[in-house]
Every structure is written in C-alpha cells, then in structure tokens.
Design an enzyme around this catalytic site. Sequence first.
Site, mmCIF file in Angstrom:
data_model
loop_
_atom_site.group_PDB
_atom_site.id
_atom_site.type_symbol
_atom_site.label_atom_id
_atom_site.label_comp_id
_atom_site.label_asym_id
_atom_site.label_seq_id
_atom_site.Cartn_x
_atom_site.Cartn_y
_atom_site.Cartn_z
ATOM 1 N N THR A 207 0.804 -1.221 0.000
ATOM 2 C CA THR A 207 0.000 0.000 0.000
ATOM 3 C C THR A 207 0.839 1.274 0.000
ATOM 4 O OG1 THR A 207 -0.226 -0.235 2.404
ATOM 5 C CG2 THR A 207 -2.053 -1.019 1.043
ATOM 6 N N GLU A 268 20.041 -1.206 -4.526
ATOM 7 C CA GLU A 268 19.714 -0.253 -3.461
ATOM 8 C C GLU A 268 20.230 1.161 -3.734
ATOM 9 O OE1 GLU A 268 20.234 -1.731 0.554
ATOM 10 O OE2 GLU A 268 20.165 -3.802 -0.146
ATOM 11 N N GLY A 269 20.183 1.585 -4.989
ATOM 12 C CA GLY A 269 20.580 2.955 -5.322
ATOM 13 C C GLY A 269 22.066 3.180 -5.423
ATOM 14 N N GLY A 272 22.972 3.952 -9.411
ATOM 15 C CA GLY A 272 22.279 5.010 -10.127
ATOM 16 C C GLY A 272 20.840 5.086 -9.667
ATOM 17 N N TYR A 474 9.582 -16.847 7.439
ATOM 18 C CA TYR A 474 9.399 -15.453 7.836
ATOM 19 C C TYR A 474 9.121 -15.428 9.338
ATOM 20 C CZ TYR A 474 7.647 -10.630 7.049
ATOM 21 O OH TYR A 474 7.449 -9.273 7.046
#
Length: 555
Positions: A207, A268-269, A272, A474
Amino acid sequence: MTGVKHMKWWGWGDEGIAFDHRDKPEFAPFVERAIGLDVSTATVPVPAFDELDLPASRADEAFHAQLTDIVGGEHVHTDAMARVVHTFGKSIRDLLRVRSGTLSRTPDVVVYPADEQQVQRIVELAVSADAVVIPFGGGTNISGSLEPAVDEERVVISLDLGRLNRVLEIDEVSGLARVQAGIQGPDLERELSRRGWTLGHFPDSFTHSTLGGWIATRSSGMQSDKYGDIADIVRGLRMVRPNGVVVVRPVPSASTGPSIREMILGSEGRLGVITEATVHVHRVPPVRVVLGYLFPTWDAGLAAMREIAESDASPSVTRVSDARETAFSFATRTRSKGIQSVGTSVLMKVLQRRGWDLDEICLSFIGYEGEASHVRYEKKLVRRIVRRHGGILVGKGPGALYDRKKFDTPYIRDFLLDRGAAGDVSETAAPWSRLRQLYDTTMAAAGKAYEDIGVQGWIMCHLSHSYHSGACLYFTFAFVHDDQPVKQYDQVKSAIQQAFVDSGGTLSHHHAVGVEHSAWLAQDVSPEGVELVRALFDGADPNRNFNPDKIIPPA
C-alpha cells in the site's frame, strides 16, 4: 505542493489509521501471556514534532537555487517535516530512533523530479558538486537502505521519485508494461486493472511501496509462487547515471555477458537512479480464491508445502504458520457471534476427538487463480496432498479474512511501541532439506537472546514462498524493552540473523541488505563474493555519490 503521498513520520501507514484491539477479545490475554505486556493503556507517547532535534541543512542557497532551476521551487524542500520523513525507513530501529526525538543526520534537501530528464540533471549536479544522492520511493524499507551515514559531511539529497508515477504503455501482445519507477502499489494495480491487467506483485508493504523500491531491494510478493519475485517480473530497466542512462531492453532472454539487469536488481541505489521498468503483466484472472486449511503439526504443514511445490499444481499463495503464529492469528480475530462462533467451537471439538493437540495446530492459506476449470483442477490436487499430511480444508472464510487484512499487520508494531514493546521481522530462505533445522536453530537462538537480556520474548514463524528447491521462512519477534531498546533489539536481531547463516539460509529473502544485514554478507556470499560486489560499486561510483555504504560496509 508535490502531491506525493507519504506515511506518517513516526510510524507505519496513514495518519488516522491504527491497530485497535478492542474488538478482538483474545488479543490482550494473548499478548500478556506471550510477552508479559498489559495492552490496556499506551504508556509511551509519540513526541511532538516540534520537539525533534534536527541538524541544520547543509544545502546552501546557491545549491538550492540550482535544484530549483531544474524542478521548480515547489519541488525542492528543506523544511523539517520533509527531511524527517525521508531520513529513515520503517524498521523498528528506525522507529525507535525517530521516536527518541534526536536525529543526528538527515537529508539536507528533498527533491521531487517530474521526469527522467530532470533526474539526469539532478544526478549530474550532485556528482559535480560531490553531493550524495539517496533515491526514495515509498519509505517502507526495513533494512537501513535509506538513511544517510551519521558521519557524512557532504550535502545529502533525498531524490523522491513520487512524481514519476505513470503506466506509460502496455504491450498487450507481449504482456509487458512500461511503468515509471515512482508509482506506488495501489496506483499501479488500479491503472493496470482498469485495462484488464495485473502485475501480481503484492508485498506486505504494497500500500505504500513503489516499483522502483521493489526493484532496488529484490522484493517478493504474497503471490510470488505464481507470478514470480520482482526479479522474475522485471524484464527491462532504465537507470540514470552521471553520463547517461543505462538501458536494459525487455527481451525474454539474452546471452550478453554478465547480466546488467541482475546487477541493477537489488543494488539499493548504489549504481544510479532507476526511473522506469518494463514488467511482465497478466490478464486479471476470472477466478481468484484463497482457502484456509489446518494441519495437525508444523512438520505436516511443511511437508505438504514441499509436496505442493513438487506437484503439477501452481497456487498463487502457499503459506503455513507454525503453532505460535497460528495462536497469534486466532488471537487477532474479531468477536464472533452466532453460527460462526458455534462452528469454530464444534470444529475444535471434532479435531480433539481425532487426536489433534489443539496447541500444535497450524493454519495455512493457499491461493488459486485462473480459469474456473483450472482452479478446480488445482484445488483437487492440493486437497489430496493436504489430506495425505493429515490436514483439512476449513473453507473460504479464513482466506477471505487473510485477503482483507494482509496489509494491516505493520500497524501492530506502532501499537506495541506505544506500550513500550518492540516487534519486528526477519526472513530467510533455505533448501527444503535444511528448513526444519533452520527453524529450530533460529527459535533456540532467539530464546537464548531473550534469556541473556532478561526479558520474556516471543518469536513465531510462517512459510511464505515456495520454490522448487526450498522456501522462505518469515519470523516475527517481540519483547518489552527497557530504556536501551536499540541495544536490546540488536542482540535479538543479531542472534536470529546469525542462526540463519549458520543453518544454511540466506541473510534475507526479500528485505534487502542495507546496513541492517551487511555484517552477514560475507558469510552468505563468501568474502570473495563481497569483493566482487565492492569492485562493481567502486568502479561504477568511485566518489561514492550514490547511497554510499549500503550493502557493502565501509572498507
């Protein structure tokens, strides 16, 4: 105004939405038994925003003016609220720190580009000025992938991609869609479904998270058994770098050396700014149903999930909770009346007469999608497997409730924090042959950590994604903390993570590395594997302008 939606600064989700236990009569007694917490009153108020201690922005007027020239004044923000919202993700560590009222380092400026060209100009400006760029999607990350380093002395730009939020094109012949990276999950599905399509990717953070964030962290969704993880879904990419745009064309397969697509997935950036992706989309299925099942034991549930994975059935969801999580699920039910209440009571008595230990029952959800005939076929296959392992079908009711409430669980963390308790999650994946040992080792490690810090703690687990060779486990854990919550959290979290890698599991199945999990990377992918990744980052970003220190710890 930017028009970009953000979560509340101090917790998960939208303002005005919170977990409410008052219509769940079994919840308060369960929490008191599990962690010794009285939930009747909130004891730890959220601090007033104006009490936060923020460092001054390091972006000077000249730099601010240059950014304004690129995107316009209304899309460059240095106000306190924008900087706080873009400082952290939403892990318990993040929420504990922001609620403490002191933020030692925040982004200096938040910028909202409108298109790829503006992203290119911002990146070129940042590199020329030796500034840091941290791409920002929905802010849901729980592995520390968004925070600036405390000792970072350069100007830090939080590059919010929220205005890049459109579905650009759908290739209906190929089942491919070109989508901008800043689009949030509900907006993406709404636009696709309007045209009769679905991505089929529904992570817990759906969401509020974005396509670009899913790609940057190698996300997995609740229906990944059918539609694949985001690494399977994404076929093409566009990523802005200082000297141009990396373009990965959306071909079905290629032999073109080491995969550029795979390098970008999960980066993760650090390489770039992802601006666009071409993704697999599927026609909205005519039938979609999630059914609930009960198994007499955890071992029976695990064995059934493995056999389903080996079978000709291909459910969209294969999930089974251990007895502890099943008890928690039952405790979060709303008050039932009349026939529903009687039915539940009768079922439990029947199971007892069959010899089931009601404290060992495990709840399962299995989802089916497709043409009616296909769904009937798969349900029949699964029913046989479930019966072979002693399980029973309990119908659509539990599955429908799961479908409605599946994105609400993170709100419980804020509820616990308001009462002086910390709750968080860790997930892993391992081969089927190692799964039970991994589970036992992790449960024991968490129990030992609770004992060492002197608290009554809780840990529970579910299997959430099945593959040919293994599955994802999990874990959710919680405890009442003292006046050093981050220190206590570190001890419990570290014990769980170490148990994962000691048992042959991975450090994370879909929550990424960030800074939260980087200490275990060498144990997971080998020291030489770490050096390969380090060489990639050092070669692609020698001055460390792109989200430095994530994934690979500083040398």
